[in-house]
Design an enzyme around this catalytic site. Structure first.
Site, PDB file in Angstrom:
ATOM      1  CG  PHE A   1      -0.247   0.092   2.542  1.00 45.74           C
ATOM      2  CD1 PHE A   1      -0.009   1.315   3.154  1.00 45.74           C
ATOM      3  CD2 PHE A   1       0.177  -1.060   3.192  1.00 45.74           C
ATOM      4  CE1 PHE A   1       0.637   1.393   4.383  1.00 45.74           C
ATOM      5  CE2 PHE A   1       0.821  -1.001   4.417  1.00 45.74           C
ATOM      6  CZ  PHE A   1       1.049   0.229   5.013  1.00 45.74           C
ATOM      7  CB  CYS A   2       1.758   3.856  -1.703  1.00 42.22           C
ATOM      8  SG  CYS A   2       0.795   3.751  -3.222  1.00 42.22           S
ATOM      9  CB  THR A   3       0.046   8.450  -0.306  1.00 43.73           C
ATOM     10  OG1 THR A   3       1.225   8.444   0.484  1.00 43.73           O
ATOM     11  CG2 THR A   3      -0.865   9.591   0.150  1.00 43.73           C
TER      12      THR A   3
ATOM     13  CB  ILE B   1      -3.354   5.517   2.898  1.00 38.99           C
ATOM     14  CG1 ILE B   1      -2.239   4.479   2.979  1.00 38.99           C
ATOM     15  CG2 ILE B   1      -3.796   5.924   4.305  1.00 38.99           C
ATOM     16  CD1 ILE B   1      -0.890   5.066   3.354  1.00 38.99           C
TER      17      ILE B   1
END
Length: 311
Positions: free
Chosen positions: A178-180, A207
């Site tokens: 996952f990332c922003t 996110i």
């Protein structure tokens, strides 16, 4: 998301093939300026990435234009609201990559399996899943998912080296990343697949989508999420977070940092105090004074511009 705030913020990206990004730049920049939209958009042969903010009408006009670009009709857009304009100017820039990984041979369109925010909790609760936060160390420090691995990278370009050092630990595992906003996972999952890791998943919309769509009482997110504009961080429902920004080193500053004797607003924080000279701090101090004077006059001070970072 707080719908009554006046500024509409749109984070967007799309991997696609632009034959001539330079031809796209001028009309896009002109429209943004005409509509009073500010922020940063990056263009490369591999697509478009960025965050912009403005009025509802202004953002709608820019998004209509972007969606008319080649293969951008279904572009990923994460929207939120802000009380004040989170950018000082509009920049449309040409880049080699829209998110810099330094792996030109991978195909960012050959990604891992998308996982909807509503299904993410079940995946990361799976004892057979290895959960990896692909963001940088300063982002992970203020919030992440419970149990996620922090690669400790200073920049996204460090991720391939981290993977190579840990690839034996991931072989044969179910990898959840996952990332922003999702863009780093497009490349990181594509990279893992190119390296022979086939069972790869990533959080669709990142996110930001998770915080917006998953109720706080069901959330497995801990802390706040760093964002790449003057809001600095957001929490559940994409509400404004509690972090500020050190103007000397651009690191997020929370309650603990503000209590440190090494923190001075606009001048220094515990992360950078030892690496700056007193002459530098004097310069920062004067810049901060000028920014405060400009704010009191209701003007933007160009010396206070938030520095860009790749998502």
């Amino acid at each position: 998301m707080t719908d009554d705030l006046p500024i509409r913020v749109a984070a967007l990206y799309q991997f696609t093939k632009f034959g001539d990004p330079a031809a796209i730049k001028a009309p896009l920049a002109a429209l943004c300026c005409a509509e009073g939209v500010k922020g940063t958009l990056l263009l490369a042969r591999e697509g478009i990435n960025g965050t912009i903010a403005g009025s509802d009408a202004g953002i709608a006009a820019v998004l209509t234009h972007v969606r008319a670009l080649p293969d951008c009709g279904a572009i990923e857009v994460k929207e939120s609201r802000a009380a004040t304009m989170p950018f000082h100017r509009m920049k449309v820039r040409l880049k080699r990559e829209i998110v810099t990984m330094g792996q030109p041979d991978i195909d960012p369109l050959d990604t891992g399996h998308y996982v909807a925010p509503q299904d993410w909790n079940a995946l990361i609760a799976d004892p057979d899943a290895v959960v990896i936060d692909t963001r940088n160390d300063y982002e992970v420090a203020i919030g992440t998912f419970a149990g996620a691995i922090d690669p400790g990278t200073k920049s996204f370009g460090d991720f391939p080296a981290w993977f190579q050092a840990h690839r034996d630990d991931l072989a044969g595992k179910k990898v959840a990343m996952f990332c922003t906003g999702g863009i780093r996972c497009e490349k990181s999952t594509a990279y893992l697949k190119a390296q022979g890791i086939d069972d790869v998943f990533h959080l669709k919309g990142g996110i930001l989508a998770y915080l917006e769509q998953v109720p706080a009482e069901q959330s497995r997110w801990q802390g706040e999420c760093f964002v790449f504009d003057e809001r600095v961080s957001v929490g559940p429902g994409l509400t404004l977070g509690s972090y500020g920004l050190c103007r000397a080193c651009r690191m997020p500053v929370g309650e603990a940092e503000r209590k440190s004797p090494l923190f001075e607003e606009g001048v220094s924080c515990p992360a950078c105090h030892a690496s700056r000279t007193e002459a530098q701090r004097a310069g920062y101090r004067e810049r901060h004074r000028q920014a405060m004077l400009a704010a009191a006059r209701g003007e933007a001070h160009v010396g206070a511009v938030f520095a860009e970072r790749d998502d």
